[in-house]
Design a protein around this motif. Structure first.
Motif, PDB file in Angstrom:
ATOM      1  N   GLU A  35       0.910  -1.198   0.067  1.00  0.00           N
ATOM      2  CA  GLU A  35      -0.048  -0.164  -0.079  1.00  0.00           C
ATOM      3  C   GLU A  35       0.940   1.225   0.014  1.00  0.00           C
ATOM      4  O   GLU A  35       1.672   1.393   0.638  1.00  0.00           O
ATOM      5  CB  GLU A  35      -1.004  -0.061   1.266  1.00  0.00           C
ATOM      6  CG  GLU A  35      -1.531   1.287   1.699  1.00  0.00           C
ATOM      7  CD  GLU A  35      -2.394   1.809   0.457  1.00  0.00           C
ATOM      8  OE1 GLU A  35      -3.168   1.301  -0.499  1.00  0.00           O
ATOM      9  OE2 GLU A  35      -2.317   3.133   0.426  1.00  0.00           O
ATOM     10  N   GLN A  36       0.616   2.142  -0.954  1.00  0.00           N
ATOM     11  CA  GLN A  36       1.416   3.424  -1.025  1.00  0.00           C
ATOM     12  C   GLN A  36       1.362   4.122   0.249  1.00  0.00           C
ATOM     13  O   GLN A  36       2.561   4.873   0.489  1.00  0.00           O
ATOM     14  CB  GLN A  36       1.093   4.170  -2.335  1.00  0.00           C
ATOM     15  CG  GLN A  36      -0.316   4.630  -2.028  1.00  0.00           C
ATOM     16  CD  GLN A  36      -0.638   5.451  -3.585  1.00  0.00           C
ATOM     17  OE1 GLN A  36       0.037   5.738  -4.355  1.00  0.00           O
ATOM     18  NE2 GLN A  36      -1.948   6.104  -3.402  1.00  0.00           N
ATOM     19  N   ASN A  41      -6.475   4.019   2.461  1.00  0.00           N
ATOM     20  CA  ASN A  41      -6.231   5.329   2.054  1.00  0.00           C
ATOM     21  C   ASN A  41      -7.198   5.849   0.881  1.00  0.00           C
ATOM     22  O   ASN A  41      -7.281   7.061   0.876  1.00  0.00           O
ATOM     23  CB  ASN A  41      -4.787   5.389   1.538  1.00  0.00           C
ATOM     24  CG  ASN A  41      -4.302   6.581   0.776  1.00  0.00           C
ATOM     25  OD1 ASN A  41      -4.379   7.745   1.388  1.00  0.00           O
ATOM     26  ND2 ASN A  41      -3.815   6.502  -0.509  1.00  0.00           N
ATOM     27  N   ALA A  43     -10.672   5.171  -1.482  1.00  0.00           N
ATOM     28  CA  ALA A  43     -12.387   5.191  -1.416  1.00  0.00           C
ATOM     29  C   ALA A  43     -12.384   4.347  -0.260  1.00  0.00           C
ATOM     30  O   ALA A  43     -13.680   4.644   0.444  1.00  0.00           O
ATOM     31  CB  ALA A  43     -12.770   4.393  -2.695  1.00  0.00           C
ATOM     32  N   SER A  44     -12.035   3.294   0.083  1.00  0.00           N
ATOM     33  CA  SER A  44     -12.283   2.407   1.410  1.00  0.00           C
ATOM     34  C   SER A  44     -12.087   3.114   2.700  1.00  0.00           C
ATOM     35  O   SER A  44     -12.823   2.833   3.901  1.00  0.00           O
ATOM     36  CB  SER A  44     -11.467   1.155   1.441  1.00  0.00           C
ATOM     37  OG  SER A  44     -11.491   0.361   0.341  1.00  0.00           O
ATOM     38  N   ILE A  50     -22.869   1.206   2.158  1.00  0.00           N
ATOM     39  CA  ILE A  50     -24.205   0.815   2.341  1.00  0.00           C
ATOM     40  C   ILE A  50     -24.027  -0.743   1.689  1.00  0.00           C
ATOM     41  O   ILE A  50     -23.373  -1.033   0.675  1.00  0.00           O
ATOM     42  CB  ILE A  50     -25.203   1.501   1.612  1.00  0.00           C
ATOM     43  CG1 ILE A  50     -25.406   2.947   2.281  1.00  0.00           C
ATOM     44  CG2 ILE A  50     -26.355   0.798   1.044  1.00  0.00           C
ATOM     45  CD1 ILE A  50     -26.165   3.895   1.207  1.00  0.00           C
ATOM     46  N   VAL A 174       4.260   1.060  -5.369  1.00  0.00           N
ATOM     47  CA  VAL A 174       4.728   0.110  -6.448  1.00  0.00           C
ATOM     48  C   VAL A 174       4.998   1.387  -7.527  1.00  0.00           C
ATOM     49  O   VAL A 174       4.063   1.978  -7.978  1.00  0.00           O
ATOM     50  CB  VAL A 174       3.986  -0.777  -7.092  1.00  0.00           C
ATOM     51  CG1 VAL A 174       4.371  -1.331  -8.173  1.00  0.00           C
ATOM     52  CG2 VAL A 174       3.709  -1.830  -6.207  1.00  0.00           C
ATOM     53  N   GLY A 348     -18.359  -0.743  -4.582  1.00  0.00           N
ATOM     54  CA  GLY A 348     -17.290  -1.820  -4.428  1.00  0.00           C
ATOM     55  C   GLY A 348     -17.196  -2.518  -2.784  1.00  0.00           C
ATOM     56  O   GLY A 348     -16.978  -3.580  -2.681  1.00  0.00           O
ATOM     57  N   LYS A 350     -19.459  -3.252  -0.561  1.00  0.00           N
ATOM     58  CA  LYS A 350     -20.478  -4.399  -0.257  1.00  0.00           C
ATOM     59  C   LYS A 350     -19.894  -5.678  -1.018  1.00  0.00           C
ATOM     60  O   LYS A 350     -20.240  -6.771  -0.506  1.00  0.00           O
ATOM     61  CB  LYS A 350     -21.885  -4.094  -0.468  1.00  0.00           C
ATOM     62  CG  LYS A 350     -22.156  -4.017  -2.134  1.00  0.00           C
ATOM     63  CD  LYS A 350     -23.515  -3.512  -2.501  1.00  0.00           C
ATOM     64  CE  LYS A 350     -24.080  -2.110  -2.234  1.00  0.00           C
ATOM     65  NZ  LYS A 350     -23.098  -1.168  -2.959  1.00  0.00           N
TER      66      LYS A 350
HETATM   67  C1  LIG Z   1     -18.177   8.954  -0.607  1.00  0.00           C
HETATM   68  C2  LIG Z   1     -18.258   7.423  -0.821  1.00  0.00           C
HETATM   69  C3  LIG Z   1     -19.476   6.705  -0.680  1.00  0.00           C
HETATM   70  C4  LIG Z   1     -19.491   5.240  -0.985  1.00  0.00           C
HETATM   71  N1  LIG Z   1     -20.269   4.632  -0.559  1.00  0.00           N
HETATM   72  C5  LIG Z   1     -20.544   3.231  -0.931  1.00  0.00           C
HETATM   73  C6  LIG Z   1     -21.644   2.393  -0.534  1.00  0.00           C
HETATM   74  O1  LIG Z   1     -22.566   2.892   0.233  1.00  0.00           O
HETATM   75  N2  LIG Z   1     -21.695   1.120  -0.718  1.00  0.00           N
HETATM   76  C7  LIG Z   1     -20.471   0.540  -1.316  1.00  0.00           C
HETATM   77  O2  LIG Z   1     -20.493  -0.621  -1.447  1.00  0.00           O
HETATM   78  N3  LIG Z   1     -19.436   1.217  -1.872  1.00  0.00           N
HETATM   79  C8  LIG Z   1     -19.455   2.643  -1.626  1.00  0.00           C
HETATM   80  N4  LIG Z   1     -18.388   3.430  -2.166  1.00  0.00           N
HETATM   81  C9  LIG Z   1     -17.388   2.724  -3.190  1.00  0.00           C
HETATM   82  C10 LIG Z   1     -16.515   1.988  -2.192  1.00  0.00           C
HETATM   83  O3  LIG Z   1     -15.940   2.747  -1.181  1.00  0.00           O
HETATM   84  C11 LIG Z   1     -15.223   1.460  -3.221  1.00  0.00           C
HETATM   85  O4  LIG Z   1     -15.800   0.983  -4.539  1.00  0.00           O
HETATM   86  C12 LIG Z   1     -14.388   0.709  -2.612  1.00  0.00           C
HETATM   87  O5  LIG Z   1     -14.011   1.053  -1.379  1.00  0.00           O
HETATM   88  C13 LIG Z   1     -13.050   0.432  -3.626  1.00  0.00           C
HETATM   89  O6  LIG Z   1     -12.234  -0.437  -2.525  1.00  0.00           O
HETATM   90  P1  LIG Z   1     -10.659  -0.620  -3.620  1.00  0.00           P
HETATM   91  O7  LIG Z   1      -9.903  -1.330  -2.535  1.00  0.00           O
HETATM   92  O8  LIG Z   1     -11.103  -1.196  -4.933  1.00  0.00           O
HETATM   93  O9  LIG Z   1     -10.226   0.936  -3.925  1.00  0.00           O
HETATM   94  P2  LIG Z   1      -9.507   1.792  -2.539  1.00  0.00           P
HETATM   95  O10 LIG Z   1     -10.052   1.694  -1.271  1.00  0.00           O
HETATM   96  O11 LIG Z   1      -9.163   3.154  -3.233  1.00  0.00           O
HETATM   97  O12 LIG Z   1      -8.053   1.196  -2.546  1.00  0.00           O
HETATM   98  C14 LIG Z   1      -6.904   1.395  -3.635  1.00  0.00           C
HETATM   99  C15 LIG Z   1      -5.807   1.604  -2.781  1.00  0.00           C
HETATM  100  O13 LIG Z   1      -4.542   1.535  -3.757  1.00  0.00           O
HETATM  101  C16 LIG Z   1      -3.698   2.170  -3.201  1.00  0.00           C
HETATM  102  N5  LIG Z   1      -2.668   2.461  -4.262  1.00  0.00           N
HETATM  103  C17 LIG Z   1      -2.722   3.282  -5.358  1.00  0.00           C
HETATM  104  N6  LIG Z   1      -1.673   3.174  -6.142  1.00  0.00           N
HETATM  105  C18 LIG Z   1      -0.845   2.331  -5.634  1.00  0.00           C
HETATM  106  C19 LIG Z   1       0.738   2.047  -5.860  1.00  0.00           C
HETATM  107  N7  LIG Z   1       1.086   2.324  -7.040  1.00  0.00           N
HETATM  108  N8  LIG Z   1       1.326   1.166  -4.811  1.00  0.00           N
HETATM  109  C20 LIG Z   1       0.526   0.683  -3.781  1.00  0.00           C
HETATM  110  N9  LIG Z   1      -0.628   1.256  -3.370  1.00  0.00           N
HETATM  111  C21 LIG Z   1      -1.223   2.060  -4.588  1.00  0.00           C
HETATM  112  C22 LIG Z   1      -4.381   3.428  -2.779  1.00  0.00           C
HETATM  113  O14 LIG Z   1      -3.377   4.095  -1.834  1.00  0.00           O
HETATM  114  C23 LIG Z   1      -5.580   2.966  -1.910  1.00  0.00           C
HETATM  115  O15 LIG Z   1      -5.349   2.783  -0.843  1.00  0.00           O
HETATM  116  C24 LIG Z   1     -18.227   4.701  -1.883  1.00  0.00           C
HETATM  117  C25 LIG Z   1     -17.181   5.393  -2.207  1.00  0.00           C
HETATM  118  C26 LIG Z   1     -16.980   6.731  -1.678  1.00  0.00           C
HETATM  119  C27 LIG Z   1     -15.957   7.754  -1.943  1.00  0.00           C
END
Ligand SMILES: Cc1cc2nc3c(=O)[nH]c(=O)nc-3n(C[C@H](O)[C@H](O)[C@H](O)COP(=O)(O)OP(=O)(O)OC[C@H]3O[C@@H](n4cnc5c(N)ncnc54)[C@H](O)[C@@H]3O)c2cc1C
Length: 401
Positions: A35-36, A41, A43-44, A50, A174, A348, A350
């Motif tokens: 994790e960077q 850090n 969206a999560s 929800i 990365v 994502g 859920k």
């Molecule tokens: C305001 C808001 C409300 C939401 N509401 C809902 C909801 O109600 N229900 C629901 O199901 N979803 C909801 N979502 C969507 C959900 O939060 C996301 O779809 C989900 O968190 C995505 O997770 P992820 O792990 O794919 O991405 P992320 O959580 O974005 O994680 C990606 C990670 O990759 C890391 N990264 C990036 N580049 C690099 C690199 N080169 N090297 C190392 N690490 C790197 C980043 O730092 C980050 O921590 C919402 C999102 C937001 C912003």
């Protein structure tokens, strides 16, 4: 120093942490999660959390249902760690134009075993007196749905993964993917050193475009700022209320468990392009006041009693959105050894328990009906002009549901 790993998962959001954990459960070898910055850090760390099964696409509804079952048994399933899941119930409200669509989807979901029923708007009013329902033509209720805590869930996946042998490295971006002469992955590069590996799982969310730019793999994932407005309910409305998807006014809202706060977010696709960023690193938590005002109006419309309360906070998070608002989950043939689970747009969280499980099975070469269902989210659908499209859709919400 060159380290080695069988599998490197990049991105410490709910998806990367879930995939790393499920790989470890299947004893997939030496697994690193990089994790960077800090875990959650992206969206999560900001999601509203929800958890519901209501989707117009049957595959998504089935995946969401499998995830919901896991949230109900999260701590037994994942080593005693908690997700913050609160099964407070979920209402979906629609207008005249969507009465038939809602009825058909409810019937279909019941055939999948989902606990959902159509409810008369007057019954909704009895259950949640704070809601204004005069413009609601039909409604449905999922008593088993609710919301969880995306950061808590991410940490739970990561903690369990560590127990099962995954090495989690935060503050470890990365910066490059190295290929051998045949174009296969041979290493990832970080400021702390190079890690030799043949398998990389790209879970970088909204950072998708820059992550694979050097290996000439363009992902149609656009970073989008998403706003949340938080209102304090007056004392007479202090009791928590269920989650509401308001497809009349295109917004979603939920209350907090421990404070009389209601959170509202936007689900009107017409606003999204205003909040597109060129680069995920441009996200600084910026707020666009106009959309916050719009959300406040939507909230006061749906819960008029809140005009006696006050807005306590507005904040924003960032999603990675694709042209059909659906994720890209695949093995990338152009770069042998590279897998991705990115672009989950606004839904994502859920799905993270079930995607972690199915993705780990896909990487391990397993195949069954549910693993095969991930083909819906293949990378090539954009070139094939075969975007994910539900057989039924709501009149205004389009691909978002
Ligand atoms: C305001 C808001 C409300 C939401 N509401 C809902 C909801 O109600 N229900 C629901 O199901 N979803 C909801 N979502 C969507 C959900 O939060 C996301 O779809 C989900 O968190 C995505 O997770 P992820 O792990 O794919 O991405 P992320 O959580 O974005 O994680 C990606 C990670 O990759 C890391 N990264 C990036 N580049 C690099 C690199 N080169 N090297 C190392 N690490 C790197 C980043 O730092 C980050 O921590 C919402 C999102 C937001 C912003």
């Amino acid at each position: 120093m060159i380290q080695t790993a069988d599998i490197v998962v990049v991105g410490g959001g709910c998806m990367g942490a879930s995939i790393a954990l499920h790989l470890a459960e299947k004893q997939a070898g030496k697994i690193l999660l990089l994790e960077q910055k800090d875990l959650a850090n992206g969206a999560s760390g900001k999601g509203i959390g929800i958890i519901r099964t209501h989707y117009t696409h049957p595959t998504l509804a089935k995946l969401a249902y499998q995830s919901l079952l896991r949230f109900h048994h999260f701590s037994e399933r994942y080593g005693g760690y908690e997700s913050g899941f609160n099964p407070c119930g979920y209402y979906i409200l629609v207008g005249e134009a969507d009465i038939q669509t809602l009825a058909s989807i409810v019937e279909q979901h019941r055939s999948f075993g989902i606990n959902v029923s159509s409810v008369d708007p007057q019954q909704v009013k009895v259950a949640v007196p704070s809601l204004y329902i005069e413009d609601v033509a039909a409604a449905a209720y999922e008593p088993d749905s609710g919301y969880g805590s995306p950061p808590m869930t991410t940490l739970a996946f990561a903690q369990r993964a560590i127990e099962l042998g995954v090495k989690v490295c935060t503050q470890t971006p990365v910066t490059a993917i190295n290929l051998d002469v045949e174009g296969r992955i041979e290493a990832v590069v970080t400021p702390q050193g190079t890690i030799a590996t043949r398998t990389v799982v790209d879970c970088v969310g909204a950072w998708a475009r820059q992550f694979t730019a050097d290996v000439d793999l363009p992902f149609p994932v656009t970073p989008v700022v998403e706003h949340v407005v938080v209102a304090e309910r007056p004392i007479k409305l202090a009791a928590p209320h269920p989650v509401v998807s308001d497809l009349v006014n295109l917004c979603y809202l939920r209350s907090d468990a421990d404070q009389p706060y209601t959170r509202i977010g936007n689900s009107d696709p017409k606003y999204h392009s205003q909040f597109f960023l060129d680069d995920a690193n441009q996200f600084t938590g910026q707020i666009f006041p106009d959309i916050c005002e719009t959300l406040q109006h939507k909230l006061m419309h749906r819960m008029p009693g809140l005009s006696e309360g006050k807005i306590t906070q507005t904040y924003s998070g960032m999603w990675g959105v694709t042209p059909d608002y659906q994720p890209i989950i695949d093995r990338l043939e152009h770069v042998p050894g590279l897998y991705c689970a990115i672009g989950f747009s606004g839904h994502g969280y859920k799905l993270s328990p079930i995607i972690g499980d199915l993705m780990s099975r896909f990487i391990m070469g397993e195949s069954d009906e549910r693993v095969e269902s991930l083909k819906l989210f293949r990378y090539s659908r954009f070139q094939e002009n075969d975007l994910v499209k539900a057989p039924l859709s709501y009149s205004q919400a389009r691909g978002l549901r």
